[in-house]
Scaffold this motif. Structure first.
Motif, mmCIF file in Angstrom:
data_model
loop_
_atom_site.group_PDB
_atom_site.id
_atom_site.type_symbol
_atom_site.label_atom_id
_atom_site.label_comp_id
_atom_site.label_asym_id
_atom_site.label_seq_id
_atom_site.Cartn_x
_atom_site.Cartn_y
_atom_site.Cartn_z
ATOM 1 N N LYS A 1 -3.525 5.238 -1.475
ATOM 2 C CA LYS A 1 -4.393 6.164 -0.745
ATOM 3 C C LYS A 1 -3.886 7.579 -0.978
ATOM 4 N N ILE A 2 -4.801 8.534 -0.809
ATOM 5 C CA ILE A 2 -4.470 9.945 -0.980
ATOM 6 C C ILE A 2 -5.333 10.759 -0.025
ATOM 7 N N ALA A 3 -4.755 11.829 0.507
ATOM 8 C CA ALA A 3 -5.532 12.734 1.351
ATOM 9 C C ALA A 3 -6.575 13.437 0.488
ATOM 10 N N CYS A 4 -7.762 13.574 1.035
ATOM 11 C CA CYS A 4 -8.850 14.248 0.316
ATOM 12 C C CYS A 4 -8.632 15.752 0.350
ATOM 13 N N GLY A 5 -9.221 16.434 -0.618
ATOM 14 C CA GLY A 5 -9.147 17.879 -0.633
ATOM 15 C C GLY A 5 -9.847 18.453 -1.849
ATOM 16 N N GLU A 6 -10.444 19.607 -1.666
ATOM 17 C CA GLU A 6 -11.147 20.280 -2.761
ATOM 18 C C GLU A 6 -10.191 20.799 -3.826
ATOM 19 N N ARG A 7 -8.883 20.852 -3.504
ATOM 20 C CA ARG A 7 -7.897 21.309 -4.486
ATOM 21 C C ARG A 7 -6.874 20.216 -4.791
ATOM 22 N N THR A 8 -7.230 18.969 -4.470
ATOM 23 C CA THR A 8 -6.336 17.836 -4.682
ATOM 24 C C THR A 8 -6.866 16.972 -5.812
ATOM 25 N N ALA B 1 -8.660 8.812 0.896
ATOM 26 C CA ALA B 1 -9.392 8.233 -0.233
ATOM 27 C C ALA B 1 -8.637 7.003 -0.729
ATOM 28 N N ALA B 2 -9.373 5.928 -0.999
ATOM 29 C CA ALA B 2 -8.789 4.694 -1.526
ATOM 30 C C ALA B 2 -8.854 4.714 -3.049
ATOM 31 N N VAL B 3 -7.711 4.427 -3.682
ATOM 32 C CA VAL B 3 -7.592 4.437 -5.132
ATOM 33 C C VAL B 3 -7.140 3.054 -5.580
ATOM 34 N N THR B 4 -7.840 2.488 -6.565
ATOM 35 C CA THR B 4 -7.411 1.212 -7.125
ATOM 36 C C THR B 4 -7.230 1.365 -8.633
ATOM 37 N N PHE B 5 -6.342 0.550 -9.173
ATOM 38 C CA PHE B 5 -6.014 0.564 -10.590
ATOM 39 C C PHE B 5 -6.322 -0.815 -11.156
ATOM 40 N N SER B 6 -6.988 -0.874 -12.309
ATOM 41 C CA SER B 6 -7.284 -2.184 -12.904
ATOM 42 C C SER B 6 -6.011 -2.851 -13.403
ATOM 43 N N MET C 1 0.846 -1.184 0.000
ATOM 44 C CA MET C 1 0.000 0.000 0.000
ATOM 45 C C MET C 1 0.884 1.236 0.000
ATOM 46 N N ALA C 2 0.472 2.223 -0.772
ATOM 47 C CA ALA C 2 1.217 3.474 -0.856
ATOM 48 C C ALA C 2 0.281 4.640 -0.584
ATOM 49 N N THR C 3 0.736 5.579 0.211
ATOM 50 C CA THR C 3 -0.007 6.813 0.415
ATOM 51 C C THR C 3 0.719 7.902 -0.347
ATOM 52 N N LEU C 4 0.035 8.487 -1.319
ATOM 53 C CA LEU C 4 0.629 9.544 -2.123
ATOM 54 C C LEU C 4 0.569 10.866 -1.386
ATOM 55 N N THR C 5 1.644 11.606 -1.413
ATOM 56 C CA THR C 5 1.685 12.944 -0.836
ATOM 57 C C THR C 5 1.427 13.934 -1.954
ATOM 58 N N ALA C 6 0.462 14.813 -1.757
ATOM 59 C CA ALA C 6 0.118 15.798 -2.785
ATOM 60 C C ALA C 6 1.247 16.808 -2.940
ATOM 61 N N GLN C 7 1.652 17.029 -4.170
ATOM 62 C CA GLN C 7 2.679 18.008 -4.504
ATOM 63 C C GLN C 7 1.989 19.331 -4.828
ATOM 64 N N ALA C 8 2.429 20.397 -4.203
ATOM 65 C CA ALA C 8 1.783 21.697 -4.379
ATOM 66 C C ALA C 8 2.256 22.377 -5.655
ATOM 67 N N ILE C 9 1.292 22.827 -6.461
ATOM 68 C CA ILE C 9 1.597 23.591 -7.662
ATOM 69 C C ILE C 9 1.624 25.057 -7.259
ATOM 70 N N GLY C 10 2.769 25.693 -7.404
ATOM 71 C CA GLY C 10 2.933 27.088 -7.016
ATOM 72 C C GLY C 10 2.936 28.001 -8.217
#
Length: 109
Positions: A26-33, A92-97, A1-10
């Protein structure tokens, strides 16, 4: 399992770092993610975000996005917590086929 860290676009831009797609991402939820998924495999594949929320009392459906073959490239998001946050970890849980020749980056604006 991998948790992705969101990279900020500046304002000066971002050259994102991509990692190989993995089972149990997995990824942290967010309205700008959002996720950026690239598929260089010879077949299309799907990305699924597991819905955990409800809308007006109705269970929300999983979000399933098809990424085309060879030069497939999809931006997926935003990823709102009220629809996708896991009940135990808030992620958030993300799966890939398929994970063969698939890379992904979590981005935040």
């Amino acid at each position: 399992m991998a948790t992705l860290t969101a990279q900020a676009i500046g304002i000066a831009g971002l050259t994102p770092t991509y990692s190989a797609a993995a089972s149990g991402t997995k990824i942290a939820c967010g309205e700008r993610t959002f996720l950026h998924v690239k598929n260089t495999a010879g077949s299309s594949m799907t990305v699924t975000l597991t819905a955990t929320g409800t809308v007006r009392g109705q269970t929300a459906a999983d979000l399933v996005v098809t990424v085309p073959a060879t030069t497939g490239d999809k931006m997926i998001g935003p990823i709102p917590a009220e629809l996708f946050a896991g009940t135990t970890d808030g992620l958030a849980a993300v799966t890939f086929s398929s994970t063969t020749s698939v890379t992904v980056a979590a981005l935040r604006i």
